[in-house]
Design a protein around this motif. Structure first.
Motif, PDB file in Angstrom:
ATOM      1  N   HIS A 290      32.197  26.957 -16.631  1.00  0.00           N
ATOM      2  CA  HIS A 290      33.193  26.547 -15.634  1.00  0.00           C
ATOM      3  C   HIS A 290      32.520  26.157 -14.313  1.00  0.00           C
ATOM      4  O   HIS A 290      32.937  25.197 -13.645  1.00  0.00           O
ATOM      5  CB  HIS A 290      34.205  27.672 -15.405  1.00  0.00           C
ATOM      6  N   LEU A 291      31.485  26.896 -13.946  1.00  0.00           N
ATOM      7  CA  LEU A 291      30.767  26.606 -12.707  1.00  0.00           C
ATOM      8  C   LEU A 291      30.101  25.233 -12.780  1.00  0.00           C
ATOM      9  O   LEU A 291      30.234  24.411 -11.856  1.00  0.00           O
ATOM     10  CB  LEU A 291      29.719  27.691 -12.444  1.00  0.00           C
TER      11      LEU A 291
ATOM     12  N   ALA B 146      29.102  25.680 -24.321  1.00  0.00           N
ATOM     13  CA  ALA B 146      30.493  25.645 -24.783  1.00  0.00           C
ATOM     14  C   ALA B 146      30.569  25.639 -26.301  1.00  0.00           C
ATOM     15  O   ALA B 146      31.376  26.371 -26.898  1.00  0.00           O
ATOM     16  CB  ALA B 146      31.201  24.418 -24.214  1.00  0.00           C
ATOM     17  N   ALA B 147      29.721  24.830 -26.956  1.00  0.00           N
ATOM     18  CA  ALA B 147      29.722  24.785 -28.419  1.00  0.00           C
ATOM     19  C   ALA B 147      29.342  26.134 -29.000  1.00  0.00           C
ATOM     20  O   ALA B 147      29.949  26.603 -29.968  1.00  0.00           O
ATOM     21  CB  ALA B 147      28.768  23.704 -28.909  1.00  0.00           C
ATOM     22  N   ASP B 148      28.334  26.783 -28.417  1.00  0.00           N
ATOM     23  CA  ASP B 148      27.894  28.087 -28.899  1.00  0.00           C
ATOM     24  C   ASP B 148      29.011  29.121 -28.768  1.00  0.00           C
ATOM     25  O   ASP B 148      29.240  29.932 -29.671  1.00  0.00           O
ATOM     26  CB  ASP B 148      26.665  28.526 -28.108  1.00  0.00           C
ATOM     27  N   LEU B 149      29.702  29.093 -27.651  1.00  0.00           N
ATOM     28  CA  LEU B 149      30.797  30.040 -27.420  1.00  0.00           C
ATOM     29  C   LEU B 149      31.982  29.743 -28.340  1.00  0.00           C
ATOM     30  O   LEU B 149      32.621  30.665 -28.870  1.00  0.00           O
ATOM     31  CB  LEU B 149      31.228  29.989 -25.957  1.00  0.00           C
TER      32      LEU B 149
ATOM     33  N   LEU C 124      37.584  26.351 -23.730  1.00  0.00           N
ATOM     34  CA  LEU C 124      36.394  25.545 -23.449  1.00  0.00           C
ATOM     35  C   LEU C 124      36.366  24.228 -24.218  1.00  0.00           C
ATOM     36  O   LEU C 124      35.512  23.374 -23.954  1.00  0.00           O
ATOM     37  CB  LEU C 124      35.122  26.337 -23.767  1.00  0.00           C
ATOM     38  N   LYS C 125      37.291  24.046 -25.168  1.00  0.00           N
ATOM     39  CA  LYS C 125      37.282  22.816 -25.965  1.00  0.00           C
ATOM     40  C   LYS C 125      37.470  21.579 -25.099  1.00  0.00           C
ATOM     41  O   LYS C 125      36.793  20.559 -25.295  1.00  0.00           O
ATOM     42  CB  LYS C 125      38.377  22.859 -27.036  1.00  0.00           C
TER      43      LYS C 125
ATOM     44  N   ASP D 178      34.849  15.192 -30.208  1.00  0.00           N
ATOM     45  CA  ASP D 178      35.944  16.124 -30.422  1.00  0.00           C
ATOM     46  C   ASP D 178      35.414  17.328 -31.196  1.00  0.00           C
ATOM     47  O   ASP D 178      34.921  17.167 -32.318  1.00  0.00           O
ATOM     48  CB  ASP D 178      37.083  15.465 -31.195  1.00  0.00           C
ATOM     49  N   TYR D 179      35.512  18.492 -30.596  1.00  0.00           N
ATOM     50  CA  TYR D 179      34.927  19.686 -31.199  1.00  0.00           C
ATOM     51  C   TYR D 179      35.521  19.969 -32.578  1.00  0.00           C
ATOM     52  O   TYR D 179      34.789  20.246 -33.528  1.00  0.00           O
ATOM     53  CB  TYR D 179      35.130  20.897 -30.293  1.00  0.00           C
ATOM     54  N   ASP D 180      36.853  19.899 -32.711  1.00  0.00           N
ATOM     55  CA  ASP D 180      37.499  20.197 -33.990  1.00  0.00           C
ATOM     56  C   ASP D 180      37.046  19.240 -35.085  1.00  0.00           C
ATOM     57  O   ASP D 180      36.804  19.650 -36.227  1.00  0.00           O
ATOM     58  CB  ASP D 180      39.026  20.146 -33.850  1.00  0.00           C
ATOM     59  N   ALA D 181      36.929  17.948 -34.748  1.00  0.00           N
ATOM     60  CA  ALA D 181      36.481  16.961 -35.741  1.00  0.00           C
ATOM     61  C   ALA D 181      35.036  17.231 -36.154  1.00  0.00           C
ATOM     62  O   ALA D 181      34.686  17.140 -37.340  1.00  0.00           O
ATOM     63  CB  ALA D 181      36.618  15.546 -35.180  1.00  0.00           C
TER      64      ALA D 181
END
Length: 377
Positions: free
Chosen positions: A74-75, A101-104, A113-114, A124-127
């Motif tokens: 976020h920072l 973000a991906a790791d989390l 975080l998506k 797109d993270y889900d894809a």
């Protein structure tokens, strides 16, 4: 009496004599099975202890560590547009944002975080996750020769391992059935005399192997049947022993049956030493199958442990090693968490962040690296 390790073995009777090939094979398989039993027992003892220590000590530290990483995402996202940063600085910031973000998100948490990941990655993270899921699924199907189905979720290690184990068990069972009862289309073909002779020989061997184990079982059952025992205490003892006999017989566990014969002194070491070559041939076939089943069980237990606790899928691993590595990880994450706490405070200042970014280098991090940074903040 059987040895404490449960390793039934044939002993050379004279200094000048040597064991036959079948006797050596029996001893080798017996020793191997004893070792496999010890390994399986060690894992079964270790896993709950490891789980308790992981939950009590490591997991709280991991939650704190991840909490500071969320704050950093976020920072960095908030400071990204600050005019103090150059194009190169922003590239580095985006790499850090996407990596963390991906790791989390891969942990199955921090869904908020998506949006940040998608915005900075241009993807797109889900894809991406669905594509990775399908690629890993296809790879596992090719490696194992099984169909995993459409409902499998690679993000849930325990369910994934359970489904693989179930599919492999069903495949082995089906292969065995196909061997014993060939499909009509195959069995209707005219077989050569050589093929028919081989099939008859294999069926005869299988029947003889089954008969060999059944004979040991019947001898034990005849001696230990509790209904024939008038003394209450002795009947209770025989009932417990008979339960062990039934369990060993249902599992096709020849060594356990032989160990019970030694335990109740139904046979002695001399009887083990004098097992005929024909009988040894049948026994060795049973032991090979038992060893293969034990190895499959060991592989499944270890594979599930690796997946559940994020160990690499390959490389040496033992219960002792696992505990040593957990102690190391606890010390490391405690140190990393303390460092991240300082970084969250220091990097609130864009000038401090710009100085740090100047030394930061984008590198491809190892797949199982806990900390996404190449160096401490």
């Amino acid at each position: 009496m059987a040895s404490s390790s449960g390793n039934v073995r044939i002993v050379e009777q004279k200094a000048t004599s040597s064991l036959s090939s079948a006797q050596k094979t029996f001893n080798r398989l017996s020793k191997k099975i004893a070792k496999q039993r010890e390994q399986l027992s060690a894992w079964q003892t270790t896993i709950p202890l490891y789980q308790e220590k992981y939950v009590r000590e490591f997991d709280p530290l991991l939650q704190s560590f991840d909490g500071y990483r969320v704050q950093l995402v976020h920072l960095f996202d908030r400071l990204y547009a600050d005019k103090i940063f150059s194009k190169t600085d922003r590239t580095k910031l985006q790499h850090l944002i996407c990596a963390m973000a991906a790791d989390l998100l891969d942990s199955g948490e921090h869904e908020e975080l998506k949006e940040i990941y998608n915005r900075h990655s241009g993807s797109d993270y889900d894809a991406e996750e669905e594509q990775d899921n399908q690629e890993i699924k296809s790879m596992m199907e090719r490696m194992l020769g099984v169909e995993l189905g459409d409902g499998i979720d690679m993000r849930t290690p325990d369910d994934f391992i359970d489904q693989i184990s179930r599919q492999l068990h069903e495949k082995l069972h089906q292969d065995a059935q196909d061997f014993e009862n060939p499909p009509a289309s195959r069995s209707s073909r005219k077989k050569s005399a050589k093929a028919m002779a081989k099939e008859a020989r294999l069926q005869a061997e299988a029947q003889q192997v089954s008969q060999s184990i059944r004979e040991v079982f019947r001898k034990l059952a005849s001696t230990l049947h509790p209904d024939k025992e008038p003394d209450p205490e002795e009947r209770a003892r025989k009932t417990e022993l008979m339960q062990r006999v039934n369990s060993a017989y249902s599992a096709n566990n020849l060594l356990a049956l032989l160990e019970l014969q030694l335990e109740i002194e139904q046979i002695d070491q001399a009887a083990i030493n004098s097992i005929s070559e024909d009988r040894l041939k049948h026994y060795n076939k049973v032991l090979k199958e038992q060893s293969a089943e034990l190895q499959q069980e060991l592989d499944t237990v270890e594979m599930s442990f690796r997946a559940h606790f994020d160990f690499p899928p390959y490389g040496a691993l033992s219960p002792t090693m696992a505990f040593t590595m957990l102690e190391r990880d606890i010390a490391q994450i405690r140190e990393d968490t303390a460092g991240l706490k300082e970084d969250v405070e220091s990097l609130q200042n864009p000038t401090n962040l710009k100085k740090w970014l100047k030394a930061y280098r984008i590198v491809r991090r190892p797949a199982f690296d806990l900390n996404p940074f190449s160096g401490k903040f």
